[in-house]
Design a protein around this motif. Structure first.
Motif, PDB file in Angstrom:
ATOM      1  N   MET A 213     -13.778  -2.632  -1.281  1.00 49.85           N
ATOM      2  CA  MET A 213     -13.016  -2.313  -0.067  1.00 49.85           C
ATOM      3  C   MET A 213     -12.599  -3.591   0.648  1.00 49.85           C
ATOM      4  SD  MET A 213     -14.910   1.057   1.485  1.00 49.85           S
ATOM      5  CE  MET A 213     -13.635   1.219   2.754  1.00 49.85           C
ATOM      6  N   GLU A 214     -13.498  -4.566   0.730  1.00 46.86           N
ATOM      7  CA  GLU A 214     -13.163  -5.853   1.343  1.00 46.86           C
ATOM      8  C   GLU A 214     -11.981  -6.501   0.621  1.00 46.86           C
ATOM      9  OE1 GLU A 214     -17.630  -7.183   2.838  1.00 46.86           O
ATOM     10  OE2 GLU A 214     -16.852  -7.852   0.920  1.00 46.86           O
ATOM     11  N   MET A 215     -12.034  -6.494  -0.714  1.00 51.90           N
ATOM     12  CA  MET A 215     -10.968  -7.105  -1.504  1.00 51.90           C
ATOM     13  C   MET A 215      -9.646  -6.373  -1.308  1.00 51.90           C
ATOM     14  SD  MET A 215     -10.948  -7.794  -5.624  1.00 51.90           S
ATOM     15  CE  MET A 215     -12.563  -8.579  -5.472  1.00 51.90           C
ATOM     16  N   TYR A 216      -9.713  -5.032  -1.296  1.00 49.23           N
ATOM     17  CA  TYR A 216      -8.485  -4.238  -1.124  1.00 49.23           C
ATOM     18  C   TYR A 216      -7.813  -4.552   0.212  1.00 49.23           C
ATOM     19  CZ  TYR A 216      -5.490  -0.247  -0.130  1.00 49.23           C
ATOM     20  OH  TYR A 216      -4.428   0.537   0.224  1.00 49.23           O
ATOM     21  N   PHE A 217      -8.595  -4.513   1.293  1.00 48.24           N
ATOM     22  CA  PHE A 217      -8.006  -4.763   2.603  1.00 48.24           C
ATOM     23  C   PHE A 217      -7.582  -6.227   2.763  1.00 48.24           C
ATOM     24  CE2 PHE A 217     -10.245  -0.781   3.712  1.00 48.24           C
ATOM     25  CZ  PHE A 217      -9.179  -0.113   4.295  1.00 48.24           C
ATOM     26  N   ALA A 218      -8.314  -7.140   2.147  1.00 49.46           N
ATOM     27  CA  ALA A 218      -7.930  -8.556   2.208  1.00 49.46           C
ATOM     28  C   ALA A 218      -6.559  -8.768   1.563  1.00 49.46           C
ATOM     29  CB  ALA A 218      -8.980  -9.426   1.532  1.00 49.46           C
ATOM     30  N   GLU A 219      -6.294  -8.036   0.463  1.00 50.33           N
ATOM     31  CA  GLU A 219      -4.989  -8.148  -0.190  1.00 50.33           C
ATOM     32  C   GLU A 219      -3.864  -7.619   0.702  1.00 50.33           C
ATOM     33  OE1 GLU A 219      -5.583  -6.010  -3.799  1.00 50.33           O
ATOM     34  OE2 GLU A 219      -6.528  -7.702  -4.849  1.00 50.33           O
ATOM     35  N   GLN A 220      -4.226  -6.732   1.655  1.00 47.01           N
ATOM     36  CA  GLN A 220      -3.242  -6.231   2.609  1.00 47.01           C
ATOM     37  C   GLN A 220      -3.169  -7.119   3.863  1.00 47.01           C
ATOM     38  OE1 GLN A 220      -1.804  -3.579   1.107  1.00 47.01           O
ATOM     39  NE2 GLN A 220      -3.452  -3.819  -0.400  1.00 47.01           N
TER      40      GLN A 220
END
Length: 452
Positions: free
Chosen positions: A320-327
């Motif tokens: 989840m951290e990685m997903y939101f960081a990409e956004q």
């Protein structure tokens, strides 16, 4: 080496290990010989330090090094010897060291539970693939909307919902300009709800060239935390007003899309219908698999090792951290804490671990496997779907852990395929013979996806 294993409960094993003194002594003597060639002590030539001096100077260090290495090696050997699937690091209880006597210690570990599959006969609801005219019309409208162009509003009128307002604005807090709080020629789609709450409503009713000043309160979670609940002043100028102009839905529109086999509007509708049917089939397949897993979990209960759930929570949180960081979003800036995020994911983590263990147990019982050829084919498919060079995709799965994870996912899919074919969709036995589930000859037995 002697071992004794005690099952303290369904998911814990206490392993008692006894290492013969001869093995301990040999390892210590070897370590002293290594030290003798390296030790530099005052009054002794290199390599000539007496063993008694080495024992006096380095005895504790040698003992700790040797026992540490022997514990590591003997623990791994005990797991293999007793066929224990440990899923956690060991909790060690070290014994006392006594010259001339065997060394004893114990280790307690969590283990993969032994799953007794009581039934595979569960009910899965069947739903037919349905594509209605309204669904096709919605797809066609969405396609038409995607090809809309912005054209200037010719008449002099107030801005209204549906318009795209081109605005210049400056934001101030306590009289000072906010960093990143100004823009020129910023497109604002009125009625979209994408701007700061209240901003679009303030722009509605403005006319081109008009300047307006207003104040809005920043809600929590919007912008920097220091602004939460604070009033911010905006000065906005409506520079231009545009409206969306939709293309006509006709044969020319259909042909201009450049889709293979589509030259007319009717052909476009048929393609949209086929695409919708395929998506609906995929959605229903995912739903059937989700139902099947949930029903199997309910029908076949077993205890879960806490460490496996904890690791899965950690993995979900990291994803989840990685997903939101990409956004470009830092979820912790909005007041969320990692421990809370992990706690919120516990139910999902437990379900995922249960599903993985149960499907693995079914695969082992039914001798369902995935061979190297299947793994290579899966990598090729993923590369094609991602428009990636096959060599790059193969490199991503070159490491044993990544390849093992892919293999586990393939096996899970094969188990679900097997079960869905085995059952009628209403849960009754399928007519005819049960399909042979076996994998390729060169396949390996599935390993547990969780690492100890």
């Amino acid at each position: 080496m002697k071992t004794n294993v005690e099952a303290t409960d369904e998911i814990h094993r206490r392993i008692e290990v006894e290492i013969p003194w001869e093995m301990v002594s040999q390892e210590m003597e070897q370590r002293y010989r290594e030290l003798a060639g390296k030790a530099r002590l005052p009054g002794f030539r290199p390599g000539k330090v007496p063993l008694a001096v080495l024992r006096q100077r380095y005895g504790k260090q040698v003992r700790e090094e040797v026992l540490g290495r022997l514990i590591d090696d003997s623990f791994e050997a005990a797991l293999i010897q007793n066929r224990i699937r440990a899923v956690s690091l060991p909790e060690l209880q070290k014994g006392d060291f006594q010259e001339g006597r065997p060394y004893r210690y114990s280790a307690t570990v969590e283990v993969q539970p032994e799953i007794a599959i009581t039934t595979l006969d569960v009910s899965v609801e069947s739903k037919p693939v349905e594509v209605t005219d309204d669904m096709v019309a919605q797809e066609l409208t969405a396609l038409q909307e995607s090809k809309a162009v912005l054209v200037p509003v010719e008449e002099q009128r107030p801005a209204r919902q549906g318009d795209t307002a081109i605005v210049d604005y400056t934001a101030r807090h306590q009289g000072q300009p906010l960093e990143g709080g100004s823009a020129t020629n910023h497109p604002l789609q009125l009625g979209s709800g994408k701007a700061l709450p209240g901003f679009e409503q303030q722009v509605e009713g403005m006319e081109v060239g008009q300047v307006k000043t207003f104040e809005l309160e920043f809600p929590a979670g919007w912008g920097p935390p220091r602004l939460a609940g604070q009033p911010v002043s905006f000065e906005v100028r409506l520079a231009a007003l545009k409206r969306r102009e939709l293309p006509q839905l006709d044969d020319e529109f259909a042909a201009d899309l450049g889709l293979e086999g589509v030259e007319t509007l009717e052909q476009l509708k048929e393609k949209l219908r086929r695409d919708l049917a395929e998506r609906e089939r995929e959605r229903l397949d995912r739903e059937s698999r989700r139902q099947l897993i949930d029903k199997l979990i309910e029908a076949n209960p077993f205890p879960l090792p806490p460490s496996m759930v904890e690791r899965r929570q950690e993995r979900i949180a990291s994803q989840m951290e990685m997903y939101f960081a990409e956004q470009g979003i830092d979820i912790y800036e909005k007041g969320l804490r990692r421990q809370q995020l992990k706690a919120d994911m516990r139910e999902r983590a437990e379900r995922e671990v249960r599903a993985a263990l149960l499907l693995q147990a079914i695969a082992e019982r039914e001798k369902i496997d995935a061979g190297e050829k299947e793994i290579d084919q899966a990598i090729e498919r993923m590369a094609a779907e991602a428009n990636m060079e096959p060599s790059r995709a193969r490199a991503l799965y070159a490491e044993p852990e990544a390849r093992g994870g892919l293999r586990a996912r393939i096996i899970e899919d094969k188990v679900l395929d097997f079960l869905l074919k085995r059952l009628n969709i209403d849960g009754k036995e399928a007519a005819g013979e049960t399909p042979a589930p076996g994998g390729e000859e060169d396949g390996q037995q599935p390993e547990n996806g969780e690492k100890s």
